[in-house]
Design a protein around this motif. Structure first.
Motif, mmCIF file in Angstrom:
data_model
loop_
_atom_site.group_PDB
_atom_site.id
_atom_site.type_symbol
_atom_site.label_atom_id
_atom_site.label_comp_id
_atom_site.label_asym_id
_atom_site.label_seq_id
_atom_site.Cartn_x
_atom_site.Cartn_y
_atom_site.Cartn_z
ATOM 1 N N UNK A 61 0.835 -1.204 0.000
ATOM 2 C CA UNK A 61 0.000 0.000 0.000
ATOM 3 C C UNK A 61 0.870 1.255 0.000
ATOM 4 N N UNK A 62 1.900 1.269 0.836
ATOM 5 C CA UNK A 62 2.781 2.439 0.930
ATOM 6 C C UNK A 62 3.507 2.677 -0.391
ATOM 7 N N UNK A 63 4.029 1.610 -0.991
ATOM 8 C CA UNK A 63 4.733 1.743 -2.270
ATOM 9 C C UNK A 63 3.784 2.250 -3.354
ATOM 10 N N UNK A 64 2.568 1.717 -3.387
ATOM 11 C CA UNK A 64 1.591 2.165 -4.380
ATOM 12 C C UNK A 64 1.269 3.648 -4.206
ATOM 13 N N UNK A 68 1.971 6.584 -6.856
ATOM 14 C CA UNK A 68 0.837 7.421 -7.248
ATOM 15 C C UNK A 68 1.169 8.902 -7.101
ATOM 16 N N UNK A 69 1.801 9.265 -5.989
ATOM 17 C CA UNK A 69 2.175 10.665 -5.765
ATOM 18 C C UNK A 69 3.220 11.121 -6.775
ATOM 19 N N UNK A 70 4.185 10.245 -7.074
ATOM 20 C CA UNK A 70 5.214 10.594 -8.057
ATOM 21 C C UNK A 70 4.598 10.834 -9.430
ATOM 22 N N UNK A 71 3.656 9.983 -9.820
ATOM 23 C CA UNK A 71 2.996 10.139 -11.124
ATOM 24 C C UNK A 71 2.181 11.425 -11.161
ATOM 25 N N UNK A 94 -4.228 5.838 -9.142
ATOM 26 C CA UNK A 94 -5.107 5.783 -7.971
ATOM 27 C C UNK A 94 -5.757 4.410 -7.846
ATOM 28 N N UNK A 95 -6.069 3.792 -8.997
ATOM 29 C CA UNK A 95 -6.635 2.448 -8.973
ATOM 30 C C UNK A 95 -5.669 1.437 -8.380
ATOM 31 N N UNK A 96 -4.377 1.618 -8.647
ATOM 32 C CA UNK A 96 -3.371 0.722 -8.068
ATOM 33 C C UNK A 96 -3.363 0.831 -6.546
ATOM 34 N N UNK A 97 -3.483 2.054 -6.039
ATOM 35 C CA UNK A 97 -3.538 2.253 -4.586
ATOM 36 C C UNK A 97 -4.784 1.595 -4.006
ATOM 37 N N UNK A 98 -5.902 1.735 -4.715
ATOM 38 C CA UNK A 98 -7.152 1.136 -4.245
ATOM 39 C C UNK A 98 -7.036 -0.382 -4.149
ATOM 40 N N UNK A 100 -4.305 -2.177 -3.863
ATOM 41 C CA UNK A 100 -3.374 -2.517 -2.785
ATOM 42 C C UNK A 100 -4.046 -2.381 -1.423
ATOM 43 N N UNK A 101 -4.887 -1.361 -1.271
ATOM 44 C CA UNK A 101 -5.594 -1.160 -0.002
ATOM 45 C C UNK A 101 -6.601 -2.277 0.246
ATOM 46 N N UNK A 102 -7.329 -2.676 -0.800
ATOM 47 C CA UNK A 102 -8.283 -3.779 -0.662
ATOM 48 C C UNK A 102 -7.551 -5.062 -0.277
ATOM 49 N N UNK A 103 -6.400 -5.290 -0.904
ATOM 50 C CA UNK A 103 -5.597 -6.464 -0.565
ATOM 51 C C UNK A 103 -5.185 -6.439 0.905
ATOM 52 N N UNK A 104 -4.772 -5.264 1.400
ATOM 53 C CA UNK A 104 -4.360 -5.145 2.800
ATOM 54 C C UNK A 104 -5.527 -5.413 3.745
ATOM 55 N N UNK A 105 -6.709 -4.912 3.385
ATOM 56 C CA UNK A 105 -7.893 -5.143 4.218
ATOM 57 C C UNK A 105 -8.229 -6.635 4.271
ATOM 58 N N UNK A 106 -8.149 -7.307 3.129
ATOM 59 C CA UNK A 106 -8.443 -8.743 3.093
ATOM 60 C C UNK A 106 -7.431 -9.539 3.909
ATOM 61 N N UNK A 107 -6.159 -9.174 3.787
ATOM 62 C CA UNK A 107 -5.125 -9.857 4.571
ATOM 63 C C UNK A 107 -5.387 -9.674 6.063
ATOM 64 N N UNK A 108 -5.685 -8.434 6.464
ATOM 65 C CA UNK A 108 -5.967 -8.163 7.874
ATOM 66 C C UNK A 108 -7.202 -8.925 8.342
ATOM 67 N N UNK A 109 -8.203 -9.011 7.474
ATOM 68 C CA UNK A 109 -9.429 -9.735 7.839
ATOM 69 C C UNK A 109 -9.131 -11.206 8.132
ATOM 70 N N UNK A 110 -8.413 -11.859 7.226
ATOM 71 C CA UNK A 110 -8.135 -13.283 7.401
ATOM 72 C C UNK A 110 -7.211 -13.548 8.592
ATOM 73 N N UNK A 111 -6.361 -12.578 8.912
ATOM 74 C CA UNK A 111 -5.448 -12.766 10.039
ATOM 75 C C UNK A 111 -6.142 -12.514 11.373
ATOM 76 N N UNK A 112 -6.947 -11.446 11.435
ATOM 77 C CA UNK A 112 -7.463 -10.996 12.727
ATOM 78 C C UNK A 112 -8.868 -11.481 13.064
#
Length: 234
Positions: A61-64, A68-71, A94-98, A100-112
């Protein structure tokens, strides 16, 4: 000479990261969410593989967001008028950030979820039978306190401007009441999401500052918790 150049490279990279943190609200949100997720992971003592997955998701997410900011900065530099192609480039970034964020939410969901859900269900089971009228009383008391605070400070009206934010106070109070009387963690989470949307709308519209919103939200939450704790029979 090489070591000096390498050190400068690190400094430039850190400067870029600091710039994005200072100028991009979404990056600050990502960092706060990452800190909360990692802290929760330590508290729940998750496995090493889960930490690796969590760190990878957060880093993505941070890299995306950095890319995004650089672009966006590059496009703003080379274009002075609206260009549909430039807009597409910004939207894709911006879609790439979105994603990546959805992926992070899913990872957190399955872990927590499997770890947090029993705790949340136990808490909600104890408080789900709170009398419904306590919600109305809480909202009325919060409204009275907001009006009193604005009258004392001398700024804004009840639901527009001034300290504290009336919308935020009522939204936070309602979310807290929902958390007390709901039987489902999902319902409480949805209530929190709606409250956050209210907070964001007041800030985005320029009606309230972040301090006014946080003050209102804190007031609503604390008053509602106090009322439910005092008048609910455990």
């Amino acid at each position: 000479m090489k070591s000096k150049s390498l050190l400068k490279s690190f400094n430039y990279a850190i400067d870029g990261l600091i710039y994005v943190l200072r100028t991009q609200r979404n990056m600050r949100i990502h960092f706060v969410a990452a800190a909360l997720a990692l802290t929760l992971g330590l508290f729940l003592k998750i496995e090493s593989w889960a930490f690796v997955a969590l760190i990878f998701a957060v880093s993505l997410v941070v890299v995306a967001e950095l890319i995004n900011t650089a672009i966006e900065s590059t496009i703003d530099l080379v274009t002075t008028t609206f260009d549909p192609v430039a807009q597409i480039a910004k939207d894709v970034a911006a879609g790439a950030v979105l994603l990546a964020s959805i992926n992070a939410v899913l990872v957190a969901y399955f872990i927590f979820f499997s770890r947090v859900n029993p705790l949340a269900l136990g808490l909600l089971e104890r408080i789900r039978q709170s009398p419904a009228h306590l919600t109305i009383i809480s909202l009325l008391i919060v409204a009275i306190l907001v009006v009193s605070a604005k009258a004392w400070v001398g700024g804004g009206s009840f639901l527009r401007g001034g300290w504290p934010s009336g919308h935020s106070a009522l939204a936070a109070a309602l979310f807290t009441a929902i958390a007390f009387i709901s039987q489902s963690p999902l319902v409480a989470t949805l209530g929190l999401g709606l409250a956050l949307l209210v907070f964001h709308s007041r800030f985005d519209a320029g009606v309230h500052t972040a301090l006014e919103i946080m003050s209102g939200a804190t007031l609503g939450i604390l008053v509602t918790i106090l009322i439910f704790q005092v008048f609910y029979t455990w």
